[in-house]
Design an enzyme around this catalytic site. Structure first.
Site, PDB file in Angstrom:
ATOM      1  N   ASP A 107       0.857  -1.185   0.000  1.00 36.00           N
ATOM      2  CA  ASP A 107       0.000   0.000   0.000  1.00 36.00           C
ATOM      3  C   ASP A 107       0.898   1.241   0.000  1.00 36.00           C
ATOM      4  O   ASP A 107       1.917   1.297   0.697  1.00 36.00           O
ATOM      5  CB  ASP A 107      -0.921   0.008   1.219  1.00 36.00           C
ATOM      6  CG  ASP A 107      -2.044   1.026   1.085  1.00 36.00           C
ATOM      7  OD1 ASP A 107      -3.209   0.608   0.939  1.00 36.00           O
ATOM      8  OD2 ASP A 107      -1.767   2.253   1.131  1.00 36.00           O
ATOM      9  N   ILE A 108       0.510   2.258  -0.775  1.00 38.88           N
ATOM     10  CA  ILE A 108       1.326   3.465  -0.907  1.00 38.88           C
ATOM     11  C   ILE A 108       1.326   4.306   0.382  1.00 38.88           C
ATOM     12  O   ILE A 108       2.258   5.073   0.621  1.00 38.88           O
ATOM     13  CB  ILE A 108       0.846   4.288  -2.125  1.00 38.88           C
ATOM     14  CG1 ILE A 108       1.946   5.154  -2.696  1.00 38.88           C
ATOM     15  CG2 ILE A 108      -0.398   5.097  -1.816  1.00 38.88           C
ATOM     16  CD1 ILE A 108       1.639   5.743  -4.078  1.00 38.88           C
ATOM     17  N   HIS A 134     -10.100  -5.157  -3.491  1.00 39.44           N
ATOM     18  CA  HIS A 134      -8.782  -5.353  -2.884  1.00 39.44           C
ATOM     19  C   HIS A 134      -8.954  -5.768  -1.441  1.00 39.44           C
ATOM     20  O   HIS A 134      -9.854  -5.292  -0.759  1.00 39.44           O
ATOM     21  CB  HIS A 134      -7.923  -4.087  -2.971  1.00 39.44           C
ATOM     22  CG  HIS A 134      -8.606  -2.838  -2.512  1.00 39.44           C
ATOM     23  ND1 HIS A 134      -9.526  -2.192  -3.302  1.00 39.44           N
ATOM     24  CD2 HIS A 134      -8.509  -2.118  -1.369  1.00 39.44           C
ATOM     25  CE1 HIS A 134      -9.959  -1.110  -2.651  1.00 39.44           C
ATOM     26  NE2 HIS A 134      -9.369  -1.049  -1.467  1.00 39.44           N
ATOM     27  N   MET A 135      -8.097  -6.648  -0.993  1.00 39.46           N
ATOM     28  CA  MET A 135      -8.066  -7.034   0.411  1.00 39.46           C
ATOM     29  C   MET A 135      -6.813  -6.440   1.026  1.00 39.46           C
ATOM     30  O   MET A 135      -5.709  -6.670   0.537  1.00 39.46           O
ATOM     31  CB  MET A 135      -8.091  -8.551   0.546  1.00 39.46           C
ATOM     32  CG  MET A 135      -8.193  -9.006   1.986  1.00 39.46           C
ATOM     33  SD  MET A 135      -8.547 -10.770   2.102  1.00 39.46           S
ATOM     34  CE  MET A 135     -10.296 -10.752   1.710  1.00 39.46           C
ATOM     35  N   HIS A 136      -6.999  -5.646   2.074  1.00 36.27           N
ATOM     36  CA  HIS A 136      -5.864  -5.124   2.827  1.00 36.27           C
ATOM     37  C   HIS A 136      -5.401  -6.220   3.787  1.00 36.27           C
ATOM     38  O   HIS A 136      -6.225  -6.797   4.512  1.00 36.27           O
ATOM     39  CB  HIS A 136      -6.280  -3.930   3.698  1.00 36.27           C
ATOM     40  CG  HIS A 136      -6.801  -2.740   2.975  1.00 36.27           C
ATOM     41  ND1 HIS A 136      -6.050  -1.596   2.805  1.00 36.27           N
ATOM     42  CD2 HIS A 136      -8.000  -2.486   2.401  1.00 36.27           C
ATOM     43  CE1 HIS A 136      -6.782  -0.679   2.167  1.00 36.27           C
ATOM     44  NE2 HIS A 136      -7.962  -1.196   1.916  1.00 36.27           N
TER      45      HIS A 136
HETATM   46  P1  5GP Z   1      -9.774   1.581   0.118  1.00 33.43           P
HETATM   47  O1  5GP Z   1     -10.045   2.851   0.881  1.00 33.43           O
HETATM   48  O2  5GP Z   1     -10.384   1.626  -1.271  1.00 33.43           O
HETATM   49  O3  5GP Z   1     -10.127   0.338   0.885  1.00 33.43           O
HETATM   50  O4  5GP Z   1      -8.209   1.486  -0.006  1.00 33.43           O
HETATM   51  C1  5GP Z   1      -7.469   1.971  -1.079  1.00 33.43           C
HETATM   52  C2  5GP Z   1      -6.014   1.848  -0.689  1.00 33.43           C
HETATM   53  O5  5GP Z   1      -5.245   2.009  -1.856  1.00 33.43           O
HETATM   54  C3  5GP Z   1      -5.541   2.901   0.320  1.00 33.43           C
HETATM   55  O6  5GP Z   1      -4.997   2.248   1.455  1.00 33.43           O
HETATM   56  C4  5GP Z   1      -4.476   3.688  -0.461  1.00 33.43           C
HETATM   57  O7  5GP Z   1      -3.374   4.067   0.331  1.00 33.43           O
HETATM   58  C5  5GP Z   1      -4.080   2.714  -1.547  1.00 33.43           C
HETATM   59  N1  5GP Z   1      -3.644   3.343  -2.780  1.00 33.43           N
HETATM   60  C6  5GP Z   1      -4.270   4.350  -3.458  1.00 33.43           C
HETATM   61  N2  5GP Z   1      -3.606   4.658  -4.575  1.00 33.43           N
HETATM   62  C7  5GP Z   1      -2.541   3.817  -4.620  1.00 33.43           C
HETATM   63  C8  5GP Z   1      -1.473   3.652  -5.561  1.00 33.43           C
HETATM   64  O8  5GP Z   1      -1.365   4.331  -6.586  1.00 33.43           O
HETATM   65  N3  5GP Z   1      -0.552   2.689  -5.274  1.00 33.43           N
HETATM   66  C9  5GP Z   1      -0.650   1.904  -4.163  1.00 33.43           C
HETATM   67  N4  5GP Z   1       0.307   0.981  -3.984  1.00 33.43           N
HETATM   68  N5  5GP Z   1      -1.637   2.031  -3.263  1.00 33.43           N
HETATM   69  C10 5GP Z   1      -2.574   2.980  -3.493  1.00 33.43           C
END
Ligand code: 5GP
Length: 120
Positions: free
Chosen positions: A35-36, A105-107
């Site tokens: 995650d970024i 996506h799964m964190h």
């Molecule tokens: P969500 O809120 O949709 O569950 O999580 C999206 C996740 O994607 C966030 O934790 C965010 O930091 C990550 N993310 C967003 N853009 C990018 C990117 O360009 N590269 C990576 N590696 N992670 C990203």
């Protein structure tokens, strides 16, 4: 429930190689990358390669092979990141679940003691 996939989302661009990523593991059906904006020492995102917007979309529509490939990637991530003492798997979904990127996506979050799942 209609699932409308937007192929301009950021993870679709990562899958096409248009945006770089720090890959942790990859197989035919899934990609796992850092995650970024990590929320913990281990914070990896596991995504299917197919066009699924959310966990419920993936669970309802992905083939057995895609689902097996996805969970094989989850298993590999848990192994290589060394989260033996525990971790949290999160799939934020749509508005109530505060999902930012509309590609399932799964964190996988761990590497430290986490707080409670939700504020009381
Ligand atoms: P969500 O809120 O949709 O569950 O999580 C999206 C996740 O994607 C966030 O934790 C965010 O930091 C990550 N993310 C967003 N853009 C990018 C990117 O360009 N590269 C990576 N590696 N992670 C990203």
């Amino acid at each position: 429930m209609m699932f409308d996939y937007d192929d301009q989302n950021i993870f679709a661009k990562i899958l096409r190689g248009e945006i770089p990523n720090k890959t942790v593991f990859e197989n035919d059906h899934a990609l796992a990358f850092e995650d970024i904006q990590p929320q913990a020492p281990v914070h990896v995102l596991v995504i299917p390669k197919g066009p699924y917007v959310s966990l419920d979309h993936f669970a309802a529509a992905a083939s057995a092979e895609e689902q097996a490939g996805f969970f094989a990637a989850v298993a590999e991530v848990c192994k290589v990141t060394g989260v033996d003492e525990g971790f949290r798997a999160i799939a934020n979904t749509r508005g109530h679940g505060v999902q930012d990127v509309p590609h399932f996506h799964m964190h996988i979050i761990g590497g430290t003691q986490l707080g409670r799942m939700l504020p009381k």
